[in-house]
Design an enzyme around this catalytic site. Structure first.
Site, PDB file in Angstrom:
ATOM      1  N   ASP A 190       0.857  -1.158   0.142  1.00 47.72           N
ATOM      2  CA  ASP A 190       0.133  -0.222  -0.134  1.00 47.72           C
ATOM      3  C   ASP A 190       0.884   1.380  -0.023  1.00 47.72           C
ATOM      4  O   ASP A 190       0.387   2.314  -0.078  1.00 47.72           O
ATOM      5  CB  ASP A 190      -1.120  -0.172   1.136  1.00 47.72           C
ATOM      6  CG  ASP A 190      -0.443   0.180   2.662  1.00 47.72           C
ATOM      7  OD1 ASP A 190       0.924  -0.046   2.670  1.00 47.72           O
ATOM      8  OD2 ASP A 190      -1.192   0.029   3.533  1.00 47.72           O
ATOM      9  N   SER A 191       2.094   1.174   0.051  1.00 49.48           N
ATOM     10  CA  SER A 191       3.106   2.152  -0.228  1.00 49.48           C
ATOM     11  C   SER A 191       3.189   2.807  -1.334  1.00 49.48           C
ATOM     12  O   SER A 191       3.398   3.905  -1.884  1.00 49.48           O
ATOM     13  CB  SER A 191       4.756   1.649  -0.003  1.00 49.48           C
ATOM     14  OG  SER A 191       4.972   0.541  -0.920  1.00 49.48           O
ATOM     15  N   GLU A 212      -1.273  -5.446   8.775  1.00 50.54           N
ATOM     16  CA  GLU A 212      -0.623  -4.901   9.832  1.00 50.54           C
ATOM     17  C   GLU A 212      -1.144  -5.126  11.095  1.00 50.54           C
ATOM     18  O   GLU A 212      -2.263  -5.078  11.361  1.00 50.54           O
ATOM     19  CB  GLU A 212      -0.438  -3.189   9.766  1.00 50.54           C
ATOM     20  CG  GLU A 212       0.245  -3.003   8.364  1.00 50.54           C
ATOM     21  CD  GLU A 212       0.340  -1.626   8.059  1.00 50.54           C
ATOM     22  OE1 GLU A 212       0.008  -0.636   9.091  1.00 50.54           O
ATOM     23  OE2 GLU A 212       0.748  -1.218   6.980  1.00 50.54           O
ATOM     24  N   LYS A 265      -0.920  -9.745   3.111  1.00 50.56           N
ATOM     25  CA  LYS A 265      -0.213  -9.233   4.226  1.00 50.56           C
ATOM     26  C   LYS A 265      -0.993  -7.984   4.982  1.00 50.56           C
ATOM     27  O   LYS A 265      -1.677  -7.314   4.463  1.00 50.56           O
ATOM     28  CB  LYS A 265       1.040  -8.284   3.791  1.00 50.56           C
ATOM     29  CG  LYS A 265       1.730  -7.665   5.131  1.00 50.56           C
ATOM     30  CD  LYS A 265       3.285  -7.076   4.610  1.00 50.56           C
ATOM     31  CE  LYS A 265       3.292  -5.640   3.981  1.00 50.56           C
ATOM     32  NZ  LYS A 265       2.531  -4.651   5.000  1.00 50.56           N
ATOM     33  N   GLU A 294       9.316  -3.818  10.695  1.00 49.16           N
ATOM     34  CA  GLU A 294       9.776  -2.739   9.951  1.00 49.16           C
ATOM     35  C   GLU A 294      10.309  -1.763  11.117  1.00 49.16           C
ATOM     36  O   GLU A 294       9.684  -1.410  12.059  1.00 49.16           O
ATOM     37  CB  GLU A 294       8.584  -2.024   9.329  1.00 49.16           C
ATOM     38  CG  GLU A 294       8.894  -0.576   8.724  1.00 49.16           C
ATOM     39  CD  GLU A 294       8.193  -0.164   7.447  1.00 49.16           C
ATOM     40  OE1 GLU A 294       7.021  -1.012   7.381  1.00 49.16           O
ATOM     41  OE2 GLU A 294       8.294   0.914   6.954  1.00 49.16           O
ATOM     42  N   ASP A 314      -0.956  -6.295  -0.289  1.00 50.02           N
ATOM     43  CA  ASP A 314      -1.083  -5.623   1.100  1.00 50.02           C
ATOM     44  C   ASP A 314      -2.534  -5.326   1.223  1.00 50.02           C
ATOM     45  O   ASP A 314      -3.155  -4.326   0.492  1.00 50.02           O
ATOM     46  CB  ASP A 314      -0.035  -4.527   0.846  1.00 50.02           C
ATOM     47  CG  ASP A 314       0.527  -4.006   2.273  1.00 50.02           C
ATOM     48  OD1 ASP A 314      -0.024  -4.724   3.050  1.00 50.02           O
ATOM     49  OD2 ASP A 314       1.094  -3.084   2.283  1.00 50.02           O
TER      50      ASP A 314
HETATM   51  O1  KIV Z   1       3.427  -1.101   1.794  1.00 51.03           O
HETATM   52  C1  KIV Z   1       4.704  -1.505   1.675  1.00 51.03           C
HETATM   53  O2  KIV Z   1       5.481  -1.353   0.653  1.00 51.03           O
HETATM   54  C2  KIV Z   1       5.328  -2.273   2.823  1.00 51.03           C
HETATM   55  C3  KIV Z   1       6.687  -2.445   2.861  1.00 51.03           C
HETATM   56  C4  KIV Z   1       7.206  -1.384   3.334  1.00 51.03           C
HETATM   57  C5  KIV Z   1       6.748  -3.845   3.736  1.00 51.03           C
HETATM   58  O3  KIV Z   1       4.406  -2.490   3.832  1.00 51.03           O
END
Ligand code: KIV
Length: 294
Positions: free
Chosen positions: A58-59, A129, A127, A196, A97
């Site tokens: 989600d970055s 959090e 993934k 992280e 994500d």
């Molecule tokens: O969103 C992302 O790119 C991440 C990484 C920094 C692990 O969660």
């Protein structure tokens, strides 16, 4: 309205990387390499380079879409980018994500959204959090047959609660909580864990205590694998560069140079040259001239 199914997998010369393969890498002490991708050409290049896993992170909210933080993207945007990545990469394990509010509201919604990453996005895993507060959600998603990667330490979706993008687990108390959370996530069924921005010795300790592989970002060399945001590695994100990033290229500067050269050549009439143009046969041209003159 139903979404079209993901495109068939592209062909890769490499063998598909599976979750058991990642577990084996940890057992054999071989480091796992993961990077983010949000589009087809990057996914293709990562697959060809031999990456083990790709995270459609989600970055993308920040490094591709220009938002302040990662809270702005939702399911539809994530799935759109997952499909592009899947069209480019077949061998790496593909991880989607889960965006803000796609898994926090209820375990039922979380299972449904996680399923969409596999069904519509073509991902192999998801993934999410969080630590002890996510155990029920992780269990329910895993029970549905969907592999889950956890994410502890600096969890960007909690940026407001954390008071900024800052390292976590730097007191004995916070470090103990992180270790407990890691063990709980493993017990809940996570197949791997991102750590992280946590102290290197804490990440090493967690990696030694867990049987599942840890993937570090700003967590030192003691993790079982590493991940970076590809735009940071390539020097494509200019707003800020976290201390833990190593830039392997400066593509922003290279893009600016290429764009500047193009603009200068167009303005000077140098581009397009003859080799960039198409022509018609002479007799056709003469016929056209004769027709428009008469
Ligand atoms: O969103 C992302 O790119 C991440 C990484 C920094 C692990 O969660």
């Amino acid at each position: 309205m139903s979404t079209p199914p993901p495109a068939p997998l592209p062909k890769s010369a490499r063998k598909k990387v599976t979750i058991p393969a990642l577990q084996k890498m940890k057992a054999e002490g071989r480091r796992i390499c993961m990077l983010t991708a949000y589009d087809y050409p990057t996914a293709l290049a990562l697959d060809e380079a031999g990456i083990d896993a790709i995270l459609v992170g989600d970055s993308l909210a920040m490094v591709v879409l220009g938002y302040e933080n990662t809270l702005a993207v939702g399911m539809e945007e994530m799935l759109h980018h997952c499909r592009a990545v899947r069209r480019g990469a077949s061998a790496p394990l593909l991880i989607g994500d889960m965006p803000f509010l796609s898994y926090q509201v209820s375990p039922e919604e979380a299972v449904r959204n996680a399923g969409r990453f596999l069904q519509e996005g073509g991902m192999d895993a998801v993934k999410l959090e969080g630590g002890r507060e996510r155990l029920e959600t992780v269990r329910r998603i895993v029970e549905a047959g969907i592999p889950v990667m956890g994410h502890l330490g600096l969890t960007p979706q909690s940026v407001h609660r954390l008071g900024g993008f800052r390292p976590q687990g730097r007191t004995a108390e916070a470090a103990r909580r992180l270790l407990e959370d890691a063990l709980l996530l493993e017990q809940a069924g996570c197949f791997s864990l991102v750590l992280e921005s946590v102290p290197a010795r804490l990440a090493r300790l967690i990696s030694e205590r867990l049987t599942i592989p840890t993937i570090g970002i700003g967590a030192g060399a003691g993790c079982d694998g590493q991940v970076l945001v590809t735009h940071d590695l390539l020097g494509l994100f200019e707003r800020f560069t976290p201390r833990f990033v190593k830039q392997y290229a400066n593509l922003h500067a290279e893009m600016r140079r290429a764009f500047g050269e193009y603009i200068a050549e167009v303005q000077a009439g140098v581009f397009p040259a003859e080799e960039h143009s198409v022509e018609m046969p002479d007799e056709e041209w003469q016929q056209l001239l004769a027709e428009i003159r008469s």
